[in-house]
Each structure stands twice: as structure tokens, then as C-alpha cells.
Design a protein around this motif. Structure first.
Motif, PDB file in Angstrom:
ATOM      1  N   ARG A 140       0.527  -1.185  -0.070  1.00  0.00           N
ATOM      2  CA  ARG A 140      -0.058  -0.095   0.122  1.00  0.00           C
ATOM      3  C   ARG A 140       1.108   1.332   0.134  1.00  0.00           C
ATOM      4  O   ARG A 140       0.384   2.611  -0.461  1.00  0.00           O
ATOM      5  CB  ARG A 140      -0.938  -0.070   1.322  1.00  0.00           C
ATOM      6  CG  ARG A 140      -1.851  -1.268   1.357  1.00  0.00           C
ATOM      7  CD  ARG A 140      -2.799  -0.914   2.362  1.00  0.00           C
ATOM      8  NE  ARG A 140      -3.435  -1.950   2.964  1.00  0.00           N
ATOM      9  CZ  ARG A 140      -4.503  -2.625   2.266  1.00  0.00           C
ATOM     10  NH1 ARG A 140      -4.959  -2.017   1.279  1.00  0.00           N
ATOM     11  NH2 ARG A 140      -5.169  -3.607   2.881  1.00  0.00           N
ATOM     12  N   LEU A 141       2.069   1.109   0.287  1.00  0.00           N
ATOM     13  CA  LEU A 141       3.037   2.186   0.442  1.00  0.00           C
ATOM     14  C   LEU A 141       3.331   2.803  -1.104  1.00  0.00           C
ATOM     15  O   LEU A 141       3.654   1.852  -1.925  1.00  0.00           O
ATOM     16  CB  LEU A 141       4.177   1.857   1.109  1.00  0.00           C
ATOM     17  CG  LEU A 141       4.117   1.497   2.496  1.00  0.00           C
ATOM     18  CD1 LEU A 141       5.497   1.114   3.025  1.00  0.00           C
ATOM     19  CD2 LEU A 141       3.391   2.728   3.243  1.00  0.00           C
ATOM     20  N   PRO A 142       3.487   4.087  -1.099  1.00  0.00           N
ATOM     21  CA  PRO A 142       3.632   4.744  -2.681  1.00  0.00           C
ATOM     22  C   PRO A 142       4.673   3.981  -3.299  1.00  0.00           C
ATOM     23  O   PRO A 142       4.564   3.950  -4.509  1.00  0.00           O
ATOM     24  CB  PRO A 142       3.673   6.023  -2.424  1.00  0.00           C
ATOM     25  CG  PRO A 142       4.083   6.240  -0.922  1.00  0.00           C
ATOM     26  CD  PRO A 142       3.482   5.303  -0.430  1.00  0.00           C
ATOM     27  N   MET A 143       5.865   3.833  -2.648  1.00  0.00           N
ATOM     28  CA  MET A 143       7.116   3.328  -3.404  1.00  0.00           C
ATOM     29  C   MET A 143       7.040   1.897  -3.814  1.00  0.00           C
ATOM     30  O   MET A 143       7.776   1.398  -4.462  1.00  0.00           O
ATOM     31  CB  MET A 143       8.204   3.751  -2.567  1.00  0.00           C
ATOM     32  CG  MET A 143       8.377   2.990  -1.362  1.00  0.00           C
ATOM     33  SD  MET A 143       7.486   3.798  -0.250  1.00  0.00           S
ATOM     34  CE  MET A 143       8.131   3.457   1.483  1.00  0.00           C
ATOM     35  N   PHE A 144       5.984   1.060  -3.301  1.00  0.00           N
ATOM     36  CA  PHE A 144       5.957  -0.424  -3.777  1.00  0.00           C
ATOM     37  C   PHE A 144       4.706  -0.666  -4.038  1.00  0.00           C
ATOM     38  O   PHE A 144       4.226  -1.652  -4.224  1.00  0.00           O
ATOM     39  CB  PHE A 144       6.128  -1.118  -2.089  1.00  0.00           C
ATOM     40  CG  PHE A 144       7.543  -0.968  -1.419  1.00  0.00           C
ATOM     41  CD1 PHE A 144       8.575  -1.198  -2.205  1.00  0.00           C
ATOM     42  CD2 PHE A 144       7.654  -0.421  -0.087  1.00  0.00           C
ATOM     43  CE1 PHE A 144       9.964  -0.901  -1.631  1.00  0.00           C
ATOM     44  CE2 PHE A 144       8.741  -0.203   0.369  1.00  0.00           C
ATOM     45  CZ  PHE A 144       9.759  -0.353  -0.343  1.00  0.00           C
ATOM     46  N   LYS A 145       3.705   0.314  -4.385  1.00  0.00           N
ATOM     47  CA  LYS A 145       2.253  -0.061  -5.008  1.00  0.00           C
ATOM     48  C   LYS A 145       2.421  -0.695  -6.357  1.00  0.00           C
ATOM     49  O   LYS A 145       1.457  -1.348  -6.705  1.00  0.00           O
ATOM     50  CB  LYS A 145       1.521   1.380  -5.334  1.00  0.00           C
ATOM     51  CG  LYS A 145       1.007   2.063  -3.955  1.00  0.00           C
ATOM     52  CD  LYS A 145       0.210   2.928  -4.167  1.00  0.00           C
ATOM     53  CE  LYS A 145      -0.798   3.373  -3.116  1.00  0.00           C
ATOM     54  NZ  LYS A 145      -1.444   4.807  -3.299  1.00  0.00           N
ATOM     55  N   ALA A 146       3.573  -0.530  -7.058  1.00  0.00           N
ATOM     56  CA  ALA A 146       3.729  -1.303  -8.368  1.00  0.00           C
ATOM     57  C   ALA A 146       4.372  -2.584  -8.357  1.00  0.00           C
ATOM     58  O   ALA A 146       4.306  -3.236  -9.196  1.00  0.00           O
ATOM     59  CB  ALA A 146       4.440  -0.427  -9.467  1.00  0.00           C
TER      60      ALA A 146
END
Length: 380
Positions: free
Chosen positions: A347-353
Motif C-alpha cells: 500500500r506504500l507509494p514506493m511499492f504500489k507497483a
């Protein structure tokens, strides 16, 4: 609900003061050893306490070699480097973990892949791991690749959540079938066992943490553990700026890291290790009393699974999802520090992908798990 729990926790610790989750206890030789480092003038990364701490730790967890680092994240980063994780590799891990796990993967330029956890251990699910690999992985030569992304799947990092051992033996078996290196994130599990084998001893590389809130602390610090002499020597080399030994010249043979633990911190570690068995006994007593208290309540206490011995680093309960946030707010207002489990990494922005499998168990736990005060101060 929260009033009863808060009253019980205060009575358990025999205090009405605010109770943190896990404060350090310095009741042994900490001051004596720190003063010895000051008197010796060896307060940085060279000194007898660094060597002593490494030996004490390796002996306790059943490893042949240990390399002390400035923190657990650094230890895990070096473990991954020793596992030959490089940029654009994929590293399988769990979404329910502290961010340091994924940060260490990212320091290598690698990409996390998130696989679900088991509800009882809160650690990486061996069954979900096997399912995901069967559906997505293929062997080319002696290496494992993700059929969809084309990237190499180099390593797997299971984390022993709150000191509850994951199903590490099965995880290792699954990974061995695909040639995927297992690196144990044992940051929270000093004093935890599967059978008579310590966590961190099931794989070639493991990382531990001694942050201020851990079972033992060096203020800040970590440890890489391995049975591989060559990896241990290389880890020590690259954590000391890759400096070649010489009486006075500064010669470095590769880009490396200033990750070595200072002697001051190691002095604390030695004193803490001397008290470890006592700390663990106190924590087990506290956990048993929590278990008894929650047996007749709607919240459920997370207990060690069969065949394992948890260190109960942070005691955890499962609370009704609709009541969880209110429970946390009220207990904190009543002087008992509680906190939710981490938010999921995906859910964190740096791991969303990042790629992930079905994360149903992790999502269920994320919405319900609460940590309770778990410090090693004896309630007796």
C-alpha cells in the motif's frame, strides 16, 4: 473493553505510570563495559567488545560466524548483497512487515514481490509461496525467472513476525526447488526456536536487530549470521569500507559501506547477552499471563504455534475490526501504549507497483492485530 485491558496491564506491571510497548532494561554490566570502552579509547568500530559480542551471538543462535552492523537494516542489506541480489532482480517477501525489509531489498536495486502470510504465525506462507512459484516461475539453466516480467527471482526474505517463527523449514524446501536463496529476516526473533533450532539458522544468511525496543539492545545495531566463512569475511570487508589491512595507508578495493558496529554499542550488547535468558523467561511469564487473561474475552491472544518457541518480543491480540481503532485510542488515553500492526507494504507509494499474490490473510491481520506492552521488566 479497553478499560479492563488497561487495568490488567497496569496490574501486570504493578504501576500506574504510562506503559510503553517495549522499553530497554540495563540492569547488568552495561555501564561497566561502556566505561571500559571509554577508558580504552576504542569507542568506534574496532575494539574487543565487537569481537566478543559477535562470538557470543553466533554461539547463542548456533551460527559459525557473526558480523555486527550499525542496525538491522544494514545487516539485511549486506545479507542480500552476499546472496548476490543485484539491480532488477525480484526478491519475494511478505507485505506484513516493517518497512526495513523492503528498504533493504530496494537498496540493492531489486524489486519486492509480495506473497501472503499465514494467520497463525503472521509470517510468509510456504503454501502461498509454492502456489505463486508454480504459477509464475520457470527455471532457465540454474536460475529462477518470473515468466511474466522476465526478471530473475533471486531471493526470498521471510520475516519472523513479533518473534513468532514462520514455517521456515517448508519455505526453505520450496525455495530450494527453484534455486531461490533464502535470507531470514530474524530482526525480531532473538530467542525464538523451531524445535531446538534457532531462527536464522535455517538459511545461509540471516539478519538480526538490536534497536532500542528489541529483546536485547545495543542502542542501534544489527547482526549478520552465517555458517559460510567466505561470506562472513566478505561481509566484514564491505561493512568496513572495503579497506585493505595496512599499518598506515588507506587502500580500498571496491565501493563499500561504513556499516560496522561501534565498540560502545557492542559493549552494551555483551552486557545484554549476559541477561538474555532472564529477559526471555520474564517475557514468557508475561505472555502466559496475557494468554490467561484473554481466554475469556472476545479479543484473542496470539500464541506460539505448535513445534515452535516464540520469544514473544511484542505480544499481540486480534481485535474485532470495527472496534480496533477505538481500542487503540482508549488504551493509549488510559496510559497503556498499544499500536496497530504495520500497514501492508504494497500500500506504500514506493511499492504500489510491485507484483503480489492474493493477500487475504495479510489484509485480515492488518485490520485486526494490536500490540500490547511487552517489556522485560518483571511483573513480580
Amino acid at each position: 473493553m479497553s478499560k479492563d485491558v488497561s487495568a490488567f496491564v497496569h496490574s501486570l506491571y504493578k504501576t500506574n505510570n504510562f506503559l510503553p510497548l517495549h522499553e530497554p532494561v540495563f540492569s547488568g554490566n552495561e555501564k561497566k563495559y561502556v566505561l571500559e570502552t571509554i577508558d580504552s579509547t576504542f569507542v568506534s568500530s574496532v575494539g574487543e567488545f565487537v569481537d566478543r559480542f559477535e562470538k557470543m551471538f553466533a554461539d547463542y543462535v548456533g551460527g559459525k560466524y557473526a558480523v555486527a552492523t550499525v542496525n538491522g537494516t544494514a545487516a539485511l542489506h549486506v545479507c542480500l548483497l552476499m546472496a548476490e541480489v543485484v539491480a532488477n532482480d525480484e526478491v519475494i517477501t511478505q507485505p506484513l512487515t516493517f518497512v526495513a525489509t523492503c528498504n533493504a531489498i530496494s537498496y540493492c536495486g531489486a524489486i519486492p514481490v509480495f506473497i501472503d502470510v499465514d494467520r497463525d504465525s503472521m509470517g510468509l506462507s510456504a503454501d502461498k509461496l509454492a502456489e505463486w512459484l508454480a504459477a509464475n516461475a520457470e527455471i532457465r539453466g540454474n536460475e529462477c525467472f518470473n515468466r511474466r516480467t522476465g526478471r530473475r527471482i533471486k531471493a526470498c526474505v521471510p520475516m519472523h513476525t513479533f518473534g513468532h517463527p514462520a514455517r521456515i523449514e517448508k519455505i526453505k524446501t520450496v525455495c530450494d526447488q527453484y534455486g531461490v536463496v533464502v535470507v531470514e529476516d530474524a530482526a525480531e526473533s532473538l530467542g525464538s526456536f523451531v524445535g531446538d533450532k534457532h531462527t536464522g539458522a535455517f538459511s545461509e544468511l540471516a539478519a538480526f536487530s538490536f534497536n532500542g525496543n528489541k529483546t536485547i539492545t545495543t542502542g542501534g545495531g544489527g547482526m549478520l549470521v552465517t555458517d559460510n566463512e567466505a561470506l562472513a569475511k566478505r561481509a566484514k570487508h564491505i561493512t568496513t569500507t572495503a579497506k585493505l589491512s595496512h599499518p598506515y595507508k588507506y587502500v580500498h578495493d571496491e565501493v563499500a559501506y561504513n556499516y560496522r558496529m561501534p565498540n560502545l554499542n557492542a559493549a552494551l550488547g555483551c552486557a545484554q547477552m549476559e541477561q538474555l535468558d532472564g529477559f526471555l523467561a520474564i517475557k514468557r511469564s508475561i505472555a502466559e499471563q496475557y494468554k490467561t487473561f484473554f481466554e475469556s474475552r472476545e479479543e484473542s491472544f496470539v500464541v506460539e504455534r505448535a513445534g515452535t518457541k516464540a520469544n514473544y518480543w511484542l505480544n499481540a491480540i486480534v481485535v474485532n475490526e470495527a472496534k480496533r481503532d477505538e481500542f487503540i485510542e482508549q488504551t493509549n488515553a488510559l496510559g497503556v501504549m498499544t499500536r496497530p500492526i504495520w500497514g501492508l507494504m504494497n500500500r506504500l507509494p514506493m511499492f504500489k507497483a510491485c507484483e503480489s499474490g492474493d493477500l487475504g490473510n495479510a489484509e485480515w491481520l492488518e485490520a485486526r492485530v494490536v500490540n500490547l506492552p511487552s517489556g522485560v521488566i518483571s511483573p513480580a
